[in-house]
Design a protein around this motif. Structure first.
Motif, PDB file in Angstrom:
ATOM      1  N   MET A 193       1.021  -1.297  -0.061  1.00  0.00           N
ATOM      2  CA  MET A 193      -0.067   0.162   0.008  1.00  0.00           C
ATOM      3  C   MET A 193       1.071   1.339   0.026  1.00  0.00           C
ATOM      4  O   MET A 193       1.724   1.435   0.696  1.00  0.00           O
ATOM      5  N   THR A 194       0.566   2.072  -0.905  1.00  0.00           N
ATOM      6  CA  THR A 194       1.480   3.247  -0.939  1.00  0.00           C
ATOM      7  C   THR A 194       1.048   4.538   0.137  1.00  0.00           C
ATOM      8  O   THR A 194      -0.301   4.275   0.603  1.00  0.00           O
ATOM      9  N   GLU A 195       1.846   5.251   0.473  1.00  0.00           N
ATOM     10  CA  GLU A 195       1.570   6.242   1.237  1.00  0.00           C
ATOM     11  C   GLU A 195       0.457   7.398   0.697  1.00  0.00           C
ATOM     12  O   GLU A 195       0.421   7.384  -0.604  1.00  0.00           O
ATOM     13  N   MET A 196      -0.346   7.858   1.735  1.00  0.00           N
ATOM     14  CA  MET A 196      -1.245   9.099   1.156  1.00  0.00           C
ATOM     15  C   MET A 196      -0.550   9.891   0.366  1.00  0.00           C
ATOM     16  O   MET A 196       0.688  10.569   1.280  1.00  0.00           O
ATOM     17  N   PRO A 197      -0.639  10.517  -0.653  1.00  0.00           N
ATOM     18  CA  PRO A 197       0.162  11.542  -1.114  1.00  0.00           C
ATOM     19  C   PRO A 197       0.154  12.864  -0.363  1.00  0.00           C
ATOM     20  O   PRO A 197      -0.724  13.187   0.341  1.00  0.00           O
ATOM     21  N   LYS A 198       1.388  13.383  -0.395  1.00  0.00           N
ATOM     22  CA  LYS A 198       1.327  14.648   0.426  1.00  0.00           C
ATOM     23  C   LYS A 198       0.442  15.606   0.001  1.00  0.00           C
ATOM     24  O   LYS A 198       0.036  15.909  -1.182  1.00  0.00           O
ATOM     25  N   ARG A 199      -0.076  16.305   1.278  1.00  0.00           N
ATOM     26  CA  ARG A 199      -1.355  17.171   0.962  1.00  0.00           C
ATOM     27  C   ARG A 199      -0.776  18.729   0.989  1.00  0.00           C
ATOM     28  O   ARG A 199       0.044  18.965   1.910  1.00  0.00           O
ATOM     29  N   SER A 200      -1.282  19.599   0.279  1.00  0.00           N
ATOM     30  CA  SER A 200      -0.758  20.937   0.391  1.00  0.00           C
ATOM     31  C   SER A 200      -1.278  21.753   1.745  1.00  0.00           C
ATOM     32  O   SER A 200      -0.430  22.066   2.567  1.00  0.00           O
ATOM     33  N   LYS A 201      -2.668  21.643   2.095  1.00  0.00           N
ATOM     34  CA  LYS A 201      -2.849  22.306   3.008  1.00  0.00           C
ATOM     35  C   LYS A 201      -3.827  21.679   4.177  1.00  0.00           C
ATOM     36  O   LYS A 201      -4.193  22.223   5.218  1.00  0.00           O
ATOM     37  N   THR A 202      -4.043  20.469   4.005  1.00  0.00           N
ATOM     38  CA  THR A 202      -4.811  19.674   5.002  1.00  0.00           C
ATOM     39  C   THR A 202      -4.158  19.900   6.316  1.00  0.00           C
ATOM     40  O   THR A 202      -3.005  19.481   6.250  1.00  0.00           O
ATOM     41  N   ASP A 203      -5.069  19.706   7.235  1.00  0.00           N
ATOM     42  CA  ASP A 203      -4.262  19.875   8.778  1.00  0.00           C
ATOM     43  C   ASP A 203      -5.144  18.819   9.527  1.00  0.00           C
ATOM     44  O   ASP A 203      -6.498  19.284   9.811  1.00  0.00           O
ATOM     45  N   SER A 204      -4.598  17.726  10.013  1.00  0.00           N
ATOM     46  CA  SER A 204      -5.428  16.912  10.729  1.00  0.00           C
ATOM     47  C   SER A 204      -6.004  17.336  11.938  1.00  0.00           C
ATOM     48  O   SER A 204      -7.103  16.933  12.321  1.00  0.00           O
ATOM     49  N   GLN A 205      -5.590  18.348  12.437  1.00  0.00           N
ATOM     50  CA  GLN A 205      -6.320  19.083  13.594  1.00  0.00           C
ATOM     51  C   GLN A 205      -7.646  19.726  13.244  1.00  0.00           C
ATOM     52  O   GLN A 205      -8.897  19.467  13.940  1.00  0.00           O
ATOM     53  N   ILE A 206      -7.606  20.127  11.998  1.00  0.00           N
ATOM     54  CA  ILE A 206      -8.708  20.604  11.670  1.00  0.00           C
ATOM     55  C   ILE A 206     -10.019  19.538  11.171  1.00  0.00           C
ATOM     56  O   ILE A 206     -11.211  19.729  11.535  1.00  0.00           O
ATOM     57  N   THR A 207      -9.411  18.541  10.676  1.00  0.00           N
ATOM     58  CA  THR A 207     -10.149  17.601  10.218  1.00  0.00           C
ATOM     59  C   THR A 207     -10.949  16.730  11.456  1.00  0.00           C
ATOM     60  O   THR A 207     -12.139  16.487  11.479  1.00  0.00           O
ATOM     61  N   LYS A 208     -10.109  16.807  12.510  1.00  0.00           N
ATOM     62  CA  LYS A 208     -10.636  16.429  13.931  1.00  0.00           C
ATOM     63  C   LYS A 208     -11.782  16.811  14.453  1.00  0.00           C
ATOM     64  O   LYS A 208     -12.959  16.615  14.663  1.00  0.00           O
ATOM     65  N   ARG A 209     -11.602  18.268  14.324  1.00  0.00           N
ATOM     66  CA  ARG A 209     -12.472  19.413  14.711  1.00  0.00           C
ATOM     67  C   ARG A 209     -13.750  19.024  13.849  1.00  0.00           C
ATOM     68  O   ARG A 209     -14.681  18.989  14.615  1.00  0.00           O
ATOM     69  N   LEU A 210     -13.660  19.158  12.760  1.00  0.00           N
ATOM     70  CA  LEU A 210     -14.915  19.017  11.635  1.00  0.00           C
ATOM     71  C   LEU A 210     -15.666  17.587  12.187  1.00  0.00           C
ATOM     72  O   LEU A 210     -16.765  17.550  12.028  1.00  0.00           O
ATOM     73  N   CYS A 211     -14.861  16.596  12.365  1.00  0.00           N
ATOM     74  CA  CYS A 211     -15.169  15.245  12.683  1.00  0.00           C
ATOM     75  C   CYS A 211     -16.121  15.400  14.052  1.00  0.00           C
ATOM     76  O   CYS A 211     -17.044  14.664  13.871  1.00  0.00           O
ATOM     77  N   GLU A 212     -15.554  16.274  14.910  1.00  0.00           N
ATOM     78  CA  GLU A 212     -16.370  16.239  16.139  1.00  0.00           C
ATOM     79  C   GLU A 212     -17.616  16.785  16.002  1.00  0.00           C
ATOM     80  O   GLU A 212     -18.566  16.404  16.517  1.00  0.00           O
ATOM     81  N   ILE A 213     -17.684  17.826  14.952  1.00  0.00           N
ATOM     82  CA  ILE A 213     -19.133  18.651  14.774  1.00  0.00           C
ATOM     83  C   ILE A 213     -19.928  17.663  13.988  1.00  0.00           C
ATOM     84  O   ILE A 213     -21.072  17.744  14.465  1.00  0.00           O
ATOM     85  N   VAL A 214     -19.402  17.186  12.835  1.00  0.00           N
ATOM     86  CA  VAL A 214     -20.465  16.386  12.102  1.00  0.00           C
ATOM     87  C   VAL A 214     -20.532  14.787  12.154  1.00  0.00           C
ATOM     88  O   VAL A 214     -21.194  14.051  11.370  1.00  0.00           O
ATOM     89  N   GLY A 215     -19.581  14.248  13.022  1.00  0.00           N
ATOM     90  CA  GLY A 215     -19.423  13.032  13.018  1.00  0.00           C
ATOM     91  C   GLY A 215     -18.152  12.316  12.115  1.00  0.00           C
ATOM     92  O   GLY A 215     -18.197  12.846  11.132  1.00  0.00           O
ATOM     93  N   GLU A 216     -17.612  11.396  12.660  1.00  0.00           N
ATOM     94  CA  GLU A 216     -16.606  10.653  11.813  1.00  0.00           C
ATOM     95  C   GLU A 216     -16.931  10.536  10.281  1.00  0.00           C
ATOM     96  O   GLU A 216     -16.105  10.807   9.621  1.00  0.00           O
ATOM     97  N   LYS A 217     -18.023   9.982  10.220  1.00  0.00           N
ATOM     98  CA  LYS A 217     -18.449   9.537   8.825  1.00  0.00           C
ATOM     99  C   LYS A 217     -18.812  10.430   7.933  1.00  0.00           C
ATOM    100  O   LYS A 217     -18.884  10.517   6.678  1.00  0.00           O
ATOM    101  N   ASN A 218     -19.041  11.875   8.470  1.00  0.00           N
ATOM    102  CA  ASN A 218     -19.243  13.031   7.539  1.00  0.00           C
ATOM    103  C   ASN A 218     -18.642  14.053   7.372  1.00  0.00           C
ATOM    104  O   ASN A 218     -18.711  15.134   6.810  1.00  0.00           O
TER     105      ASN A 218
END
Ligand SMILES: Cc1cc2nc3c(=O)[nH]c(=O)nc-3n(C[C@H](O)[C@H](O)[C@H](O)COP(=O)(O)OP(=O)(O)OC[C@H]3O[C@@H](n4cnc5c(N)ncnc54)[C@H](O)[C@@H]3O)c2cc1C
Ligand code: SF4
Ligand code: SF4
Lengths: 436, 481
Positions: free
Chosen positions: B1-26
């Motif tokens: 399995m290859t690594e996820m390609p490098k991302r320019s702007k995504t920030d896992s802390q932001i993703t985490k907060r968004l998941c907290e708001i709408v749920g992991e699946k959303n």
């Protein structure tokens, strides 16, 4: 044997025909009155546009082809989160329509050849296929367990390798190994005996048709079993008097009829044989007045169209040489070969039956959620989705749900249990056996 | 399995907060999911969002907006992304706010003829629900799976626009989450929570959220006028040799205000599909063909409409028009009168030959300018080997009119996309200079509009935008200001 199974790269032109219009996301019909329904189990469950319908799957294909997307665990997962039901395909009107399931399967083939697919739980299937020649890890001798009542009743079923017969009943792995649906082959054989047909089975020599392997992208495994089966079928035809292969599994039927035809030796091996689904086979007897339903069944039932006996059998008219529109133009479809009316006609003919339709039927039937390797890879989701379908059946007021596919049957039963409903799922052969 | 390609702007802390708001699946920042939102069918260049979020209720939308505003992350609202203008392609990355899971039909008031729906309700879903009450809406000739709310707030048009005007004129109330996260209401529902029947006679602040291309707020509920469905359909079809005669016919017939939809299309647009590349029209067929859709309650009413139509034909014939009663091509007619339309929705009649791409110069242009603009467009398009597949439509009688060229092109080939883009922008300039205004404008059009705009207008837009969206997070860059 040479196979014409396209790679994703070979389907690139088709991929670039998709406008991302999203028409494939819902089943809509103008009517009047207009009807609307969700059509994509993956979209219903996962929701993002990438997960949704062919719009999403083609986006994935496009991303792979234009080098934007590389494999990640989650990406491979999302490629397998699709029942390959063809519900999306039925909504599309552009030139890639005829190959939409092929595009999805080609991505899976690429995942397998790149060593990242299928999903871990589905790898068990691949392993089982190699070790047991079936996806259920079922030992060979168990294949004939369902025939015991016939032996006991002194009405044994012919082993076609030993005793010639014009009809081969190709049982399929699900009916043979999957306990909850084992009544299927029993009912089928019982009907055949009641009709006095001369038929036989391959018994312990039967091997998987390869449908599951093909749907999972394991093309080598598919070819291995398909080639073996085609040789067996030819031998049965040439040396054992077999004229007709009857199968009660929608998956086997589609595989033998459609997937095997991708071989350059299809005509040579299967040309002299008629491959037919039990439902259609029995319908011919029914039509000719040779099969009469004598007993009453005072049930209120509805019918679930399996994808494999329904829209997967649609024949697409494509302008192959460009003489009518342009080369590769999708011209239209022919649904005559789909088993839509036949099961309905037989159900309606059963004395006492009250038949009601669900909203999403025929080419817009809502997939039970079990196909494309989803039942093995994502059992929980498959059952959850089946629960949605069972609810739709309950909404009609029906108490029993009929289908003609052991996969749907098993999964719908799981769905029924999951939503704690009293809906009972039957195969049409079970009903026919009851009233004959 | 290859690594996820490098991302320019995504920030896992932001993703985490968004998941907290709408749920992991959303909520996700996975590239393959983002990729599916990075392009549409138009010539607009693909761009990736950094996150995709699917809220399921108003509170979640508010939380997402508060968080995005605090972190100054761009937010692009999306329902189906079929606007044909790249309007959901995020110019500045950030959050793609997919509203499809908010898809409840909250009320259909069969007595007062309005409905309250969430933004994820599709035309198909709404049409089948309304049909149960013998009611209808002004369905666009677009994908049935697209959003009725988004069509309405984007000044969309549909099969009843000849009679009632734009779909934004059908809005009776709205609930909106502002870019800063506050919840506001406009129209009668702002005064009495349960009253969703009218935007008037209050100040028209609904205008703060219509035609703004998702740059001023997230609509979470919308009230829309719906209309009864008379049982008798009669479609009048006629042809003319040129646009001048067609415009005259449509104006005269429009004067009588008997049509729900009054449209003329050039020969190229009446083909299923539009020829790509350009193909000359056979010399023995007329260049323009039209359909006039009427609905009647009784046979007598239908006969009265027929009488009026014949009068119009006589009137035009006396003027020396080439107008003739004509058969409209069968599939094309179904595509345009059986709405919502599976045929057009699937883009079959537009792109089937072109291959995946369509864009348009889509404009509101006064009827008396149709002829000069069309003649110029024809030259521009044919010079670039593109079909002049043009539509003209009256809205509200003859009050204003649509002039639009639907241009297919193969998305696989960058040079063909650029060819189409240049042609379309050139067409647009001609139209703007003749007083036309493009609708649902991609940024390329926005630049041309703003170049010509009164400075006071631009200043006003900026002030309103600044007031509502102080950090310029909503659909950043789409207004081309
Ligand atoms: C073949 C074809 C034909 C078409 N014909 C017509 C036609 O006849 N008439 C017509 O009007 N349209 C037409 N369209 C355009 C389009 O399909 C419709 O207007 C459609 O209803 C838009 O819905 P959508 O869900 O695709 O909106 P999207 O493209 O998802 O969104 C449109 C705009 O609204 C914004 N937005 C989305 N949701 C929200 C929200 N909740 N709050 C605030 N802003 C939001 C987006 O950012 C974007 O700017 C056509 C499209 C195609 C492909
Ligand atoms: S697969 Fe067909 S229906 Fe779906 S988005 Fe693509 S073109 Fe439209
Ligand atoms: S094949 Fe079925 S599950 Fe897969 S994307 Fe299409 S509709 Fe969804």
């Amino acid at each position: 044997m040479k196979w014409d199974i396209p790679s994703l790269e070979e389907l690139e032109d088709a991929v670039w025909k998709c406008t991302a219009c999203g028409n494939c996301k819902t089943a809509y019909d103008f009517g009047p009155p207009p009807t609307y329904g969700e059509i994509c189990p993956a979209g219903v469950e996962y929701g993002f546009d990438g997960n949704m319908a062919s719009k999403g799957k083609i986006a994935f294909a496009r991303g792979i082809l234009d080098g934007q997307l590389e494999w990640t665990q989650e990406f491979v997962d999302d490629i397998y989160r699709c029942t390959i039901c063809g519900g999306c395909q039925n909504q599309c009107e552009l030139d890639h329509k005829p190959v939409i399931p092929e595009i999805i399967e080609a991505m899976r083939r690429k995942a397998v050849s790149d060593g990242v697919g299928p999903m871990p739980s589905q790898k068990v299937i691949a392993q089982s296929m190699r070790s047991y020649n079936n996806p259920y890890q079922g030992p060979r001798r168990v294949r004939t367990d369902w025939t015991r009542p016939f032996k006991k009743a002194k009405k044994p079923i012919k082993n076609i390798m030993k005793e010639n017969a014009p009809i081969l009943f190709y049982v399929g792995c699900t009916g043979a190994f999957n306990l909850p649906v084992r009544n299927f082959p029993v009912a089928t054989a019982s009907i055949f005996q009641k009709l006095g047909l001369d038929f036989g089975i391959l018994g312990e020599n039967e091997i998987c048709c390869g449908s599951t392997a093909m749907r999972l992208g394991d093309v080598d495994e598919f070819k291995r079993v398909a080639e073996a089966n085609m040789k067996t079928f030819k031998d049965l035809h040439d040396n054992h008097g077999v004229e007709t292969i009857v199968t009660s599994c929608a998956g086997c039927f589609r595989a033998i009829k459609k997937d095997y035809s991708l071989s350059d030796e299809y005509e040579d091996h299967l040309g002299g044989l008629k491959v037919i689904h039990t439902t259609e086979f029995l319908f011919n007897y029914f039509k000719e007045g040779k099969m009469e339903f004598t007993r009453e069944l005072p049930w209120k039932v509805t019918y679930h169209d399996p994808c494999h006996t329904g829209r997967h059998l649609i024949q697409f008219d494509v302008d192959e040489d460009g003489s009518r529109q342009w080369k590769g133009s999708y011209m239209g479809k022919n649904e005559e070969t789909c088993l839509y009316d036949i099961p309905r006609e037989m159900i309606r003919a059963i004395p006492g039956i009250d038949f009601v339709e669900m909203e999403r039927i025929r080419s817009n039937s809502y997939c039970c959620g079990g196909g494309g390797g989803v039942m093995t890879g994502y059992g929980d989701w498959a059952a959850k989705n089946a629960g949605l379908r069972v609810q739709e059946a309950l909404d009609t007021g029906a108490k029993q749900m009929i289908s003609i596919c052991p996969f749907c049957h098993f999964n719908l039963n799981e769905g029924s249990k999951r939503i704690k409903s009293n809906m009972k799922v039957y195969d049409l052969v079970e009903l026919i056996d009851m009233v004959l | 399995m290859t690594e996820m390609p490098k991302r320019s702007k995504t920030d896992s802390q932001i993703t985490k907060r968004l998941c907290e708001i709408v749920g992991e699946k959303n909520a996700t920042d996975m590239k393959h999911i983002r990729y599916a939102y990075s392009y549409d069918l138009s010539f607009v260049m693909p761009k990736l969002p950094d996150y995709v979020v699917m809220p399921t209720n108003v509170e979640q939308v508010q939380e997402v907006m508060k968080f995005a505003n605090q972190e100054k992350i761009s937010v692009t609202p999306f329902t189906a992304g079929t606007n044909i203008g790249g309007l959901c392609i995020p110019e500045n990355g950030g959050i793609l706010l997919d509203m499809k899971r908010m898809n409840r039909i909250i009320r259909i008031d069969e007595e007062s003829h309005y409905a309250i729906i969430e933004p994820g309700v599709s035309h198909a879903q709404f049409a089948s629900a309304l049909a149960k009450y013998k009611l209808r809406f002004s369905w666009p000739v677009g994908p049935p799976s697209a959003s009725t709310s988004s069509c309405s707030i984007s000044h969309g048009i549909g099969g009843l626009s000849g009679r009632y005007g734009l779909n934004s004129e059908e809005i009776t109330s709205m609930e909106v989450v502002l870019p800063t996260g506050e919840l506001v209401r406009v129209g009668s529902c702002a005064i009495q929570e349960d009253a969703w029947h009218s935007c008037l006679p209050l100040p028209r602040v609904d205008g703060l959220f219509t035609g703004w291309l998702g740059t001023t707020g997230v609509v979470t509920k919308i009230g829309l006028r719906v209309h009864p469905m008379p049982p008798i359909l009669k479609v009048f079809t006629a042809s003319t040799e040129n646009i001048g005669h067609m415009a005259s016919y449509l104006r005269t017939l429009g004067n009588y205000e008997i049509c729900d939809d009054l449209t003329g299309v050039s020969w190229w647009l009446s083909q299923v599909p539009i020829p790509y590349p350009y193909k000359p029209k056979p010399s023995d067929v007329p260049e323009w063909i039209s359909f006039a859709t009427t609905f009647s309650w009784t046979e007598k009413e239908k006969q009265a409409r027929e009488e009026i139509w014949k009068m119009v034909v006589d009137e035009e014939t006396k003027k020396g028009s080439s107008l003739k009663e004509t058969e409209y091509p069968e599939e094309a007619l179904r595509a345009r009168t059986q709405l919502p339309s599976q045929i057009v929705g699937s883009t079959k009649n537009y792109t089937k030959q072109g291959g995946a791409g369509i864009s348009w110069p889509g404009t509101f242009t006064p009827v008396n300018k149709w002829e000069p603009v069309y003649e110029e467009w024809k030259k521009i398009l044919m010079a670039r080997n593109l079909s002049p597949s043009v539509r003209v439509t009256n809205y509200r009688g003859v009050h204003y009119g649509m002039l639009r060229a639907m241009i297919p092109f193969p998305k696989k080939d960058p040079a063909s996309i650029e060819n189409a883009r240049q042609a379309i922008v050139e067409c647009l300039k001609v139209d703007l200079d003749n007083g036309g205004i493009p609708y649902k404008p991609p940024v390329d059009f926005g630049l041309e509009i703003n170049k010509r705009a009164h400075p006071g207008y631009i200043e006003l837009l900026k002030r309103v935008k600044q007031m509502l969206d102080p950090n310029d997070i909503m659909n950043t860059g789409k207004l081309a200001l």
